[in-house]
Design a protein around this motif. Structure first.
Motif, PDB file in Angstrom:
ATOM      1  N   LYS A 121       3.810  14.372  -7.927  1.00 23.18           N
ATOM      2  CA  LYS A 121       2.443  13.838  -7.877  1.00 23.18           C
ATOM      3  C   LYS A 121       1.692  14.583  -6.784  1.00 23.18           C
ATOM      4  N   ASN A 122       0.496  15.098  -7.116  1.00 23.19           N
ATOM      5  CA  ASN A 122      -0.228  15.849  -6.077  1.00 23.19           C
ATOM      6  C   ASN A 122      -0.888  14.908  -5.065  1.00 23.19           C
ATOM      7  N   GLY A 123      -1.319  15.500  -3.962  1.00 20.76           N
ATOM      8  CA  GLY A 123      -1.857  14.707  -2.861  1.00 20.76           C
ATOM      9  C   GLY A 123      -3.138  13.954  -3.194  1.00 20.76           C
ATOM     10  N   LEU A 124      -3.960  14.512  -4.093  1.00 26.34           N
ATOM     11  CA  LEU A 124      -5.213  13.847  -4.445  1.00 26.34           C
ATOM     12  C   LEU A 124      -4.943  12.603  -5.285  1.00 26.34           C
ATOM     13  N   ASP A 125      -3.991  12.699  -6.218  1.00 23.90           N
ATOM     14  CA  ASP A 125      -3.613  11.524  -7.022  1.00 23.90           C
ATOM     15  C   ASP A 125      -3.014  10.451  -6.122  1.00 23.90           C
ATOM     16  N   ALA A 126      -2.170  10.882  -5.171  1.00 23.04           N
ATOM     17  CA  ALA A 126      -1.546   9.936  -4.244  1.00 23.04           C
ATOM     18  C   ALA A 126      -2.600   9.269  -3.367  1.00 23.04           C
ATOM     19  N   ALA A 127      -3.589  10.058  -2.915  1.00 21.42           N
ATOM     20  CA  ALA A 127      -4.668   9.510  -2.078  1.00 21.42           C
ATOM     21  C   ALA A 127      -5.450   8.451  -2.845  1.00 21.42           C
ATOM     22  N   GLU A 128      -5.723   8.738  -4.144  1.00 18.75           N
ATOM     23  CA  GLU A 128      -6.438   7.767  -4.979  1.00 18.75           C
ATOM     24  C   GLU A 128      -5.638   6.472  -5.088  1.00 18.75           C
ATOM     25  N   GLU A 129      -4.319   6.628  -5.226  1.00 20.37           N
ATOM     26  CA  GLU A 129      -3.445   5.461  -5.359  1.00 20.37           C
ATOM     27  C   GLU A 129      -3.424   4.620  -4.072  1.00 20.37           C
ATOM     28  N   LEU A 130      -3.593   5.298  -2.931  1.00 17.33           N
ATOM     29  CA  LEU A 130      -3.532   4.604  -1.646  1.00 17.33           C
ATOM     30  C   LEU A 130      -4.878   4.016  -1.219  1.00 17.33           C
ATOM     31  N   LYS A 131      -5.910   4.254  -2.022  1.00 16.27           N
ATOM     32  CA  LYS A 131      -7.238   3.743  -1.681  1.00 16.27           C
ATOM     33  C   LYS A 131      -7.159   2.220  -1.566  1.00 16.27           C
ATOM     34  N   GLY A 132      -7.650   1.690  -0.485  1.00 12.79           N
ATOM     35  CA  GLY A 132      -7.631   0.234  -0.309  1.00 12.79           C
ATOM     36  C   GLY A 132      -6.315  -0.315   0.219  1.00 12.79           C
TER      37      GLY A 132
ATOM     38  N   LYS B 275      -5.107   5.095   6.252  1.00  6.01           N
ATOM     39  CA  LYS B 275      -6.090   6.177   6.146  1.00  6.01           C
ATOM     40  C   LYS B 275      -5.372   7.445   5.661  1.00  6.01           C
ATOM     41  N   VAL B 276      -6.088   8.269   4.915  1.00  4.81           N
ATOM     42  CA  VAL B 276      -5.490   9.508   4.398  1.00  4.81           C
ATOM     43  C   VAL B 276      -6.222  10.716   4.969  1.00  4.81           C
ATOM     44  N   MET B 277      -5.437  11.662   5.487  1.00  2.00           N
ATOM     45  CA  MET B 277      -6.004  12.937   5.918  1.00  2.00           C
ATOM     46  C   MET B 277      -5.379  14.032   5.069  1.00  2.00           C
ATOM     47  N   ILE B 278      -6.221  14.799   4.361  1.00  2.00           N
ATOM     48  CA  ILE B 278      -5.726  15.922   3.565  1.00  2.00           C
ATOM     49  C   ILE B 278      -5.543  17.121   4.498  1.00  2.00           C
TER      50      ILE B 278
ATOM     51  N   SER C  62     -14.096  23.515  -3.213  1.00  7.19           N
ATOM     52  CA  SER C  62     -15.078  22.435  -3.227  1.00  7.19           C
ATOM     53  C   SER C  62     -14.694  21.326  -4.204  1.00  7.19           C
ATOM     54  N   GLY C  63     -14.041  21.689  -5.325  1.00  6.94           N
ATOM     55  CA  GLY C  63     -13.631  20.662  -6.296  1.00  6.94           C
ATOM     56  C   GLY C  63     -12.588  19.728  -5.693  1.00  6.94           C
ATOM     57  N   TYR C  64     -11.633  20.295  -4.959  1.00  7.22           N
ATOM     58  CA  TYR C  64     -10.614  19.484  -4.280  1.00  7.22           C
ATOM     59  C   TYR C  64     -11.272  18.587  -3.230  1.00  7.22           C
ATOM     60  N   PHE C  65     -12.213  19.177  -2.498  1.00  9.18           N
ATOM     61  CA  PHE C  65     -12.895  18.437  -1.428  1.00  9.18           C
ATOM     62  C   PHE C  65     -13.650  17.242  -2.016  1.00  9.18           C
ATOM     63  N   GLU C  66     -14.366  17.479  -3.130  1.00  9.08           N
ATOM     64  CA  GLU C  66     -15.110  16.392  -3.791  1.00  9.08           C
ATOM     65  C   GLU C  66     -14.158  15.274  -4.213  1.00  9.08           C
ATOM     66  N   ARG C  67     -13.015  15.662  -4.789  1.00 12.07           N
ATOM     67  CA  ARG C  67     -12.045  14.639  -5.225  1.00 12.07           C
ATOM     68  C   ARG C  67     -11.467  13.869  -4.045  1.00 12.07           C
TER      69      ARG C  67
ATOM     70  N   ILE D  50     -12.949  13.249  -1.209  1.00 14.88           N
ATOM     71  CA  ILE D  50     -13.994  12.324  -0.747  1.00 14.88           C
ATOM     72  C   ILE D  50     -14.013  11.086  -1.649  1.00 14.88           C
ATOM     73  N   LYS D  51     -13.975  11.333  -2.984  1.00 11.09           N
ATOM     74  CA  LYS D  51     -13.984  10.212  -3.946  1.00 11.09           C
ATOM     75  C   LYS D  51     -12.773   9.314  -3.748  1.00 11.09           C
ATOM     76  N   ALA D  52     -11.636   9.925  -3.365  1.00 10.26           N
ATOM     77  CA  ALA D  52     -10.405   9.142  -3.172  1.00 10.26           C
ATOM     78  C   ALA D  52     -10.413   8.401  -1.828  1.00 10.26           C
ATOM     79  N   GLY D  53     -11.490   8.611  -1.067  1.00 11.81           N
ATOM     80  CA  GLY D  53     -11.618   7.892   0.198  1.00 11.81           C
ATOM     81  C   GLY D  53     -10.901   8.531   1.376  1.00 11.81           C
ATOM     82  N   ALA D  54     -10.564   9.830   1.261  1.00 12.39           N
ATOM     83  CA  ALA D  54      -9.876  10.504   2.380  1.00 12.39           C
ATOM     84  C   ALA D  54     -10.773  10.518   3.618  1.00 12.39           C
ATOM     85  N   SER D  55     -10.192  10.200   4.757  1.00 13.63           N
ATOM     86  CA  SER D  55     -10.953  10.162   6.019  1.00 13.63           C
ATOM     87  C   SER D  55     -11.038  11.534   6.668  1.00 13.63           C
ATOM     88  N   GLY D  56     -10.199  12.461   6.208  1.00 14.92           N
ATOM     89  CA  GLY D  56     -10.212  13.801   6.794  1.00 14.92           C
ATOM     90  C   GLY D  56      -9.761  14.838   5.786  1.00 14.92           C
ATOM     91  N   TYR D  57     -10.212  16.074   5.968  1.00 13.04           N
ATOM     92  CA  TYR D  57      -9.796  17.196   5.121  1.00 13.04           C
ATOM     93  C   TYR D  57      -9.769  18.416   6.030  1.00 13.04           C
TER      94      TYR D  57
END
Length: 199
Positions: A60-71, A75-78, A85-90, A92-99
């Motif tokens: 499972k990639n980090g963006l999917d995992a971050a989405e799963e951990l939302k709420g 906190k998630v830092m990528i 930019s596409g990864y960055f947008e995702r 942000i949508k997943a609620g990552a506090s850092g990138y």
């Protein structure tokens, strides 16, 4: 004490990150994962304050995992090699506090973790510039057509799947190539991937 889980599939880097953070007086690494699925499990198990997550990992990639951990309260830092930019947008949508990017200085990592724990958001400046400077130029329908091209479908198959004529598919493809500034379908797929726009 800031409790941390690290998810990184390169073992040497995982060990190095854990060692660097364990040297900080106010931080302790409570879990190490080599893929996104293990990261989610360790977060639920150890209830850390923050999870440092790589993006491209097996299972499972980090963006999917971050989405799963939302709420989840964690906190998630990528932390990745990819300034896309596409990864960055995702993220942000997943609620990552850092990138942050992996080529950032190591002392920046601990400082960023403290800032995130203080409620701030920390994003690599080059990503913020790119994210606001470059927007995906394709419409939803054009993205759909390019996605089918990337899946190896020909003009006829795309036409029947989208209930449009082959002429319309050709028009879409011609507009896509023009918007992306490329000369053929392969280049279009490559450009789209490089930008991280395939969701």
């Amino acid at each position: 004490m800031i409790r941390i889980v690290i998810a990184e599939d390169q073992r040497m880097l995982l060990g190095a990150l854990a060692s660097i953070l364990d040297l900080e007086e106010d931080m302790t690494v409570v879990g190490r994962a080599s893929n996104g699925e293990d990261a989610v499990r360790l977060v639920h198990q150890h209830k850390p304050d923050i999870c440092i997550m790589d993006i491209e990992m097996p299972v499972k990639n980090g963006l999917d995992a971050a989405e799963e951990l939302k709420g989840s309260g964690c906190k998630v830092m990528i932390l990745t090699t990819f300034a896309r930019s596409g990864y960055f947008e995702r993220a942000i949508k997943a609620g990552a506090s850092g990138y942050l990017l992996k080529d950032s200085p190591s002392e920046e990592l601990a400082t960023s973790i403290r800032s995130i724990m203080a409620g701030r958001r920390i994003y690599a400046s080059e990503l913020v510039d790119e994210a606001y400077g470059e927007v995906n130029p394709l419409t939803e329908r054009e993205k759909e057509v390019l996605g089918l091209v990337a899946d190896g479908k020909n003009t006829k198959e795309i036409a029947s799947e989208l209930f449009i004529t082959t002429g319309t598919v050709r028009n879409y493809i011609s507009v896509i190539l023009d918007k992306l500034g490329v000369s053929n379908r392969i280049e279009a797929i490559t450009r789209f991937k490089e930008k991280g726009w395939f969701k």
